[in-house]
Every structure is written in C-alpha cells, then in structure tokens.
Design a protein around this motif. Structure first.
Motif, short mmCIF file in Angstrom:
data_model
loop_
_atom_site.label_atom_id
_atom_site.label_comp_id
_atom_site.label_asym_id
_atom_site.label_seq_id
_atom_site.Cartn_x
_atom_site.Cartn_y
_atom_site.Cartn_z
N ARG A 234 93.44 15.09 49.66
CA ARG A 234 92.08 14.54 49.66
C ARG A 234 91.50 14.91 48.57
N GLU A 245 81.40 12.13 46.36
CA GLU A 245 82.52 11.25 46.96
C GLU A 245 83.63 12.28 47.71
N ALA A 247 87.45 11.74 50.15
CA ALA A 247 88.40 11.02 50.67
C ALA A 247 89.63 11.26 50.49
N ASP A 251 92.78 6.51 49.41
CA ASP A 251 91.42 5.73 49.63
C ASP A 251 90.75 5.75 48.53
N GLU A 318 79.53 9.07 55.95
CA GLU A 318 80.71 8.25 56.09
C GLU A 318 80.76 6.91 55.93
N HIS A 323 85.99 8.73 54.95
CA HIS A 323 85.51 8.51 53.49
C HIS A 323 83.99 8.55 53.20
#
Ligand code: SF4
Length: 347
Positions: A234, A245, A247, A251, A318, A323
C-alpha cells in the motif's frame, strides 16, 4: 478520522498511528522564546499490517521522515498516539521503550553517517546486541557473520572499516545492523535514494527477500514514487505534514483520488519510448510548514481548486473500499487539465 478506521483495527495490525503531530519550535528574540512552529507532521493516521510494506511518499519537507522518526520516538511527539504490537509507544517508560526499540529498527538514507569510521563493521553490526546484552561474545560474532552473509557480504568483511565499502555495500551493512536485532518493524528512511540506479534495484530486491525470510514489516519512506511502487503493498502520499491519499498500490496508481498523487504519478518515466505520458507540472514551491495555506494545503498548486478548497480543510475519508483521500473533488481528479490559467500545466 482515526487509525482504527483505516484499515480495520485487528490483531493483523502491527502498528497503528493515530493523529500523529510533530511541531518543531522556532526560537527568537533575546529570551529565545518560541515565536512560531514548524508543523512538520500535522495529524497523520495510518496502520500497517504485519508482514506488509507501507510506502510513504512525498516531496522533501512533506514530513515523511519526521513521521518515521517520531513513531520510533527518535523525535519527541507533540501529540497523537502510536500503538505498536499492542503497546503504547509514547506512554512507554524508558525500560519498556528499550525493549520496543529492539523490535522497531531503522535504516537510514546515508548509512555512512551512522557508522563510526574508527569501528569495524563487525563491531557496528554487533552494537545493538551489546546494548541489549544479547548473547555471549562468541554468539554475537556468529550472529554478525550470519547477518553479513544474509545481506550478500562476506563474513570476513567484519574486520574491515566503513571507508573500505561502496555505497551499496554500506547500505547492506545498515540493513544487517537492523536485521541482527530480529525486529518486527523496520522503518526504511530513503534507503536507496543515495545509490546509483543500478544498485537501487539490488538493494530493493534484497529488502524484499529478507522480508519474506524474516516476516518483516516495512514502513518504506521515499520521495520517488517509482521506488515506492516497486516495493510497497500500500502507498500513503504526504503533502505538507498531512496524509492526502492512502490506498493499495494498484488502486493508487490506476485511479488516484488526489490531484497531488496524479501529478506525482505523471512524473514517473515510462520505459517504453513509444509511449508518451503527459506530465503535470505543478506551479510554485511547496508552501512553508510554518504557515500552511488555509483550507486544503494543496490549493495554491491545485488546478481543481475552488472557493471551498481555500476555506475548508477536506476530511481524510474513504472514497472507495480501502482507498482514502483528502479532497473535496476526488471524483474530478482524472478529468483533463484546463488549458490555461491553471495552477498546473502539462509538459
Ligand atoms: Fe485540490 Fe480542492 Fe482537492 Fe485540495 S480539496 S486537492 S484544492 S480539489
């Protein structure tokens, strides 16, 4: 938001960071009073699963290294909470902190500066064992030889001094120093940034192999998104002291939900010369963390910015399963950039 919200709190989490804050005071005047604060880390929350690699990326000065150092209490936190393997790191008394430090190691960008030039490599690698009083002298020697072999160096190298090694070899020594303590977590602070590109992939592959062999968890800090892409499960993106951010790697690269992430991805070279990617050039410099912009800190450089962005700090929420992003207009991030008058241009 709290660390327990992303990802779900469970026994799988090795470390949970909740609303971490680290300010550095600026002193001034005759009485050396605090006249301002450098808001290096300003409310960062995330969790790292056991055995995973979480990449933390952002431009220099975004607070990623301070985040890593504060988690380990190499910097005193201004606020927030860190739970490591069920224990509150910031509340731990010094006796408990010593034991925690054994389980939480760090690899530095420049291992040379952390190696004493007058001390042999063997003694440097064994230093942690001595501090924690682990093993007999004979057992320590055996352990150091074993670690040298694990990182691709010859056991006879333990008699040599730091200046006798190349940059890549010194980073391997730095890894051996961390590994010898049999840690659960390693904070890798820009571990390949100072190395030639050809050596970088060797060290990254070594870190990957050791992770599988020893069941390690990594917090991997880098300013280069392509390096983070190579090693992370991740990815978290930081901007001006905040996480903007977070994720799963795929993604994040396939569907970024923050304009800053999109700009960073656009700067990654594509190895195929027949494919051309439009690069987003952000205008202006990163603002000062002493006096960050109002509302969304990215708004002076964001081509999507509107009035609300200047007034309201977007919550970190989220946007899709697993994400997370902090942007009022995350659904518009992939839209074409305006042709003119924008805070960013295409190259
Ligand atoms: Fe840009 Fe507004 Fe999103 Fe901030 S909140 S990244 S200024 S669109």
């Amino acid at each position: 938001m709290t660390a327990s919200a992303q990802p779900k709190q469970s026994k799988d989490m090795l470390i949970e960071v909740d609303n971490l804050v680290k300010y550095f005071p600026i002193k001034g005047g005759l009485l050396r009073r605090t006249i301002a604060q450098v808001k290096a880390v300003d409310g960062v929350s995330f969790a790292v699963r056991r055995g995973e690699t979480l990449g933390l990326v952002g431009e220099s000065g975004c607070g990623k290294t301070t985040t890593g150092r504060t988690i380990l209490r190499l910097e005193q936190p201004t606020g927030g909470k860190v739970i490591f393997d069920g224990k509150d790191v910031f509340a731990a008394p010094s006796s408990q902190l010593k034991a925690l430090r054994r389980d939480m190691q760090i690899i530095f960008q420049d291992p040379y500066s952390s190696l004493d030039p007058r001390v042999t490599i063997g003694e440097s690698i064994a230093e942690g064992l001595v501090i924690h009083n682990l093993g007999s002298p004979k057992e320590r020697v055996a352990k150091v030889r074993q670690m040298l072999a694990k990182v691709g160096l010859h056991p006879s190298h333990m008699q040599r001094f730091p200046h006798e090694f190349s940059g890549g070899q010194r980073q391997r020594i730095g890894i051996a120093r961390a590994l010898v303590m049999e840690p659960k977590l390693i904070v890798c602070d820009e571990p390949v940034s100072a190395l030639d590109v050809s050596i970088q992939s060797q060290v990254l592959n070594l870190l990957r192999r050791l992770q599988g062999e020893f069941g390690l968890t990594y917090l991997f800090i880098a300013h280069n998104l392509s390096v983070v892409e190579h090693i992370s499960d991740r990815v978290g993106v930081m901007y001006l002291g905040k996480l903007v951010e977070l994720a799963d790697r795929e993604d994040l690269f396939r569907d970024p939900k923050h304009p800053y992430t999109r700009a960073l991805i656009s700067a990654i070279p594509i190895p195929d010369p027949t494919i051309r990617r439009e690069r987003i050039i952000l205008q202006g410099d990163v603002p000062s963390p002493v006096n960050p912009p109002s509302g969304c800190r990215f708004h002076p450089r964001c081509w999507l910015a509107r009035d609300i962005c200047r007034q309201v700090d977007p919550p970190f929420e989220e946007k899709a399963s697993g994400h997370w992003a902090a942007c009022h207009f995350s659904d518009k991030v992939e839209e074409p950039l305006p042709k003119s008058g924008a805070a960013a241009t295409l190259a």
